[in-house]
Design a protein around this motif. Structure first.
Motif, PDB file in Angstrom:
ATOM      1  N   VAL A   1       1.983  11.217   7.207  1.00 20.95           N
ATOM      2  CA  VAL A   1       1.475  11.127   6.201  1.00 20.95           C
ATOM      3  C   VAL A   1       1.916  12.160   5.173  1.00 20.95           C
ATOM      4  O   VAL A   1       2.117  11.937   4.403  1.00 20.95           O
ATOM      5  CB  VAL A   1      -0.427  10.936   6.240  1.00 20.95           C
ATOM      6  N   GLY A   2       1.736  13.859   5.236  1.00 21.02           N
ATOM      7  CA  GLY A   2       2.124  14.289   4.287  1.00 21.02           C
ATOM      8  C   GLY A   2       3.558  14.303   4.089  1.00 21.02           C
ATOM      9  O   GLY A   2       4.160  14.391   3.045  1.00 21.02           O
ATOM     10  N   GLN A   3       4.159  13.441   4.748  1.00 24.70           N
ATOM     11  CA  GLN A   3       5.683  13.178   4.514  1.00 24.70           C
ATOM     12  C   GLN A   3       5.963  12.085   3.598  1.00 24.70           C
ATOM     13  O   GLN A   3       7.380  11.664   3.305  1.00 24.70           O
ATOM     14  CB  GLN A   3       6.522  12.767   5.419  1.00 24.70           C
ATOM     15  N   LEU A   4       5.130  10.937   3.538  1.00 26.99           N
ATOM     16  CA  LEU A   4       4.739  10.108   2.825  1.00 26.99           C
ATOM     17  C   LEU A   4       5.378   9.979   1.041  1.00 26.99           C
ATOM     18  O   LEU A   4       4.496  11.594   0.626  1.00 26.99           O
ATOM     19  CB  LEU A   4       3.526   8.680   3.597  1.00 26.99           C
ATOM     20  N   PRO A   5       5.273   9.703   0.256  1.00 22.44           N
ATOM     21  CA  PRO A   5       5.506   9.359  -1.077  1.00 22.44           C
ATOM     22  C   PRO A   5       4.506   9.710  -1.641  1.00 22.44           C
ATOM     23  O   PRO A   5       3.321   8.783  -1.060  1.00 22.44           O
ATOM     24  CB  PRO A   5       6.206   8.446  -1.606  1.00 22.44           C
ATOM     25  N   GLY A   6       4.060  10.526  -2.660  1.00 15.80           N
ATOM     26  CA  GLY A   6       2.995  10.643  -3.611  1.00 15.80           C
ATOM     27  C   GLY A   6       1.772  11.391  -2.834  1.00 15.80           C
ATOM     28  O   GLY A   6       0.870  11.917  -3.438  1.00 15.80           O
ATOM     29  N   ARG A   7       1.587  11.281  -1.729  1.00 14.21           N
ATOM     30  CA  ARG A   7       0.702  12.086  -1.010  1.00 14.21           C
ATOM     31  C   ARG A   7      -0.574  12.124  -0.801  1.00 14.21           C
ATOM     32  O   ARG A   7      -1.166  12.220  -0.533  1.00 14.21           O
ATOM     33  CB  ARG A   7       0.936  14.190  -1.091  1.00 14.21           C
TER      34      ARG A   7
ATOM     35  N   LEU B   1       1.011  -1.021   0.239  1.00 13.61           N
ATOM     36  CA  LEU B   1       0.093  -0.452  -0.029  1.00 13.61           C
ATOM     37  C   LEU B   1       0.711   1.535  -0.152  1.00 13.61           C
ATOM     38  O   LEU B   1       0.409   2.385  -0.695  1.00 13.61           O
ATOM     39  CB  LEU B   1      -1.165   0.113   1.091  1.00 13.61           C
ATOM     40  N   LEU B   2       1.750   1.788   0.910  1.00 15.76           N
ATOM     41  CA  LEU B   2       2.593   2.826   0.890  1.00 15.76           C
ATOM     42  C   LEU B   2       3.730   2.236  -0.207  1.00 15.76           C
ATOM     43  O   LEU B   2       4.506   3.748  -0.151  1.00 15.76           O
ATOM     44  CB  LEU B   2       2.938   2.702   2.525  1.00 15.76           C
ATOM     45  N   GLY B   3       4.338   1.149  -1.007  1.00 15.36           N
ATOM     46  CA  GLY B   3       5.569   1.920  -2.189  1.00 15.36           C
ATOM     47  C   GLY B   3       6.383   1.862  -1.479  1.00 15.36           C
ATOM     48  O   GLY B   3       6.991   2.559  -2.107  1.00 15.36           O
ATOM     49  N   LEU B   4       6.699   1.495   0.035  1.00  8.05           N
ATOM     50  CA  LEU B   4       8.108   2.134   0.038  1.00  8.05           C
ATOM     51  C   LEU B   4       8.228   0.564   1.087  1.00  8.05           C
ATOM     52  O   LEU B   4       7.646   0.200   1.816  1.00  8.05           O
ATOM     53  CB  LEU B   4       8.406   3.056   0.610  1.00  8.05           C
TER      54      LEU B   4
END
Length: 299
Positions: free
Chosen positions: A109-115, A94-97
């Protein structure tokens, strides 16, 4: 409950609205699961006593990776949101990392890729009600899983093997079954689960023992046996980041039963009761008796 297509991946959704007129502090136990909070109310502080850099301050939405120690949350005001407890390999997709980037960390969550999670949070806040919010989660998560590559089948099998054994089978046996070296197995787990397999096994044993705390009517003592129960592999019901989960079992009606912790220790694969207590200190920050007493007084 999530849509039936998502149930192999997501244990449940928890929607909450909680008011705290004075600061509310919760101690969160460690576990082999990933916590996702998408909120739109009062912010939270997440702190790890081992390192201030691992926590998050004034966040209403965050992801907490797999933790090998307890942490704490603090909030005041009216909080509202949804909580999801995810198995590590599901969170990986889900997170892709790699989950190694989230080990022992809480990240807004604002720091995660794609937002994309930040945008989802806004849509959840604007939805008309809880049925619409849960339906939105179904659609977005199903789409993310459909568009993400599956994890390595051997790694998925290794995870399921450890869960099925309750963490009681040797990691060396698992490596032999896979035809991997122990070093390679540990490297893959650190990358995609966030923790090495030996620590995963310890946490799975702890999660089973911790479940004894949430049994209705459980009390401190050593005269009766309370089964630990396997519980869902994601650790659902053991996190208290969202409302309604920190007091599971506290003040439950019905006859009380003393918990025989020596029997729980044996059932969950511990060498002895002192071994179990050491894990409770590391993963929950207190002895089983102290945690159970806290739950009873909270009730």
């Amino acid at each position: 409950m999530p849509d039936v297509r998502l149930r192999p991946f997501v244990d449940r959704y928890v929607g909450y609205r909680e008011r705290a007129d004075v600061p509310l502090v919760r101690r969160e136990s460690a576990g082999v699961f990933v916590v996702l909070i998408l909120g739109w109310g009062a912010p939270l502080d997440v702190t790890d006593p081992r390192s201030a850099e691992r926590g998050a301050t004034k966040v209403d939405s965050f992801v907490a990776g797999t933790f090998d120690g307890w942490c704490a949350t603090r909030t005041v005001g009216v909080g509202e949101g949804v909580e999801l407890l995810l198995a590590p390999l599901t969170a990986r997709r889900l997170l892709g990392l790699p989950l190694s980037e989230l080990t022992n960390r809480a990240v807004g969550v604002g720091q995660l890729p794609g937002r994309w999670l930040d945008r989802l949070r806004c849509r959840l806040a604007e939805a008309a009600g809880w049925p619409e919010r849960f339906a939105l989660l179904d659609r977005v998560l199903a789409g993310r899983l459909a568009s993400s590559p599956p994890v390595d089948a051997r790694l998925d099998w290794a995870w399921r093997w450890l869960v099925a054994s309750g963490g009681q089978e040797g990691v060396g046996v698992l490596a032999d079954e896979l035809g991997w070296s122990r070093r390679h197995l540990a490297s893959r787990f650190r990358q995609d689960v966030g923790l090495p397999p030996k620590m995963v096994a310890r946490l799975l044993r702890f999660q089973q023992a911790y479940a004894a705390l949430t049994e209705p009517g459980a009390t401190v003592g050593a005269n009766a046996v309370a089964g630990a129960g396997a519980g869902p592999p994601t650790g659902a019901g053991q996190s208290a980041y969202g409302a309604g989960q920190s007091a599971a079992g506290a003040g439950s009606p019905g006859a009380t039963r003393a918990v025989d912790w020596a029997a729980v220790a044996a059932r969950c694969g511990y060498y002895d009761q002192s071994h179990l207590i050491r894990d409770f200190h590391q993963f929950a920050g207190a002895t089983p008796a102290a945690l159970l007493a806290d739950r009873s007084s909270a009730g």
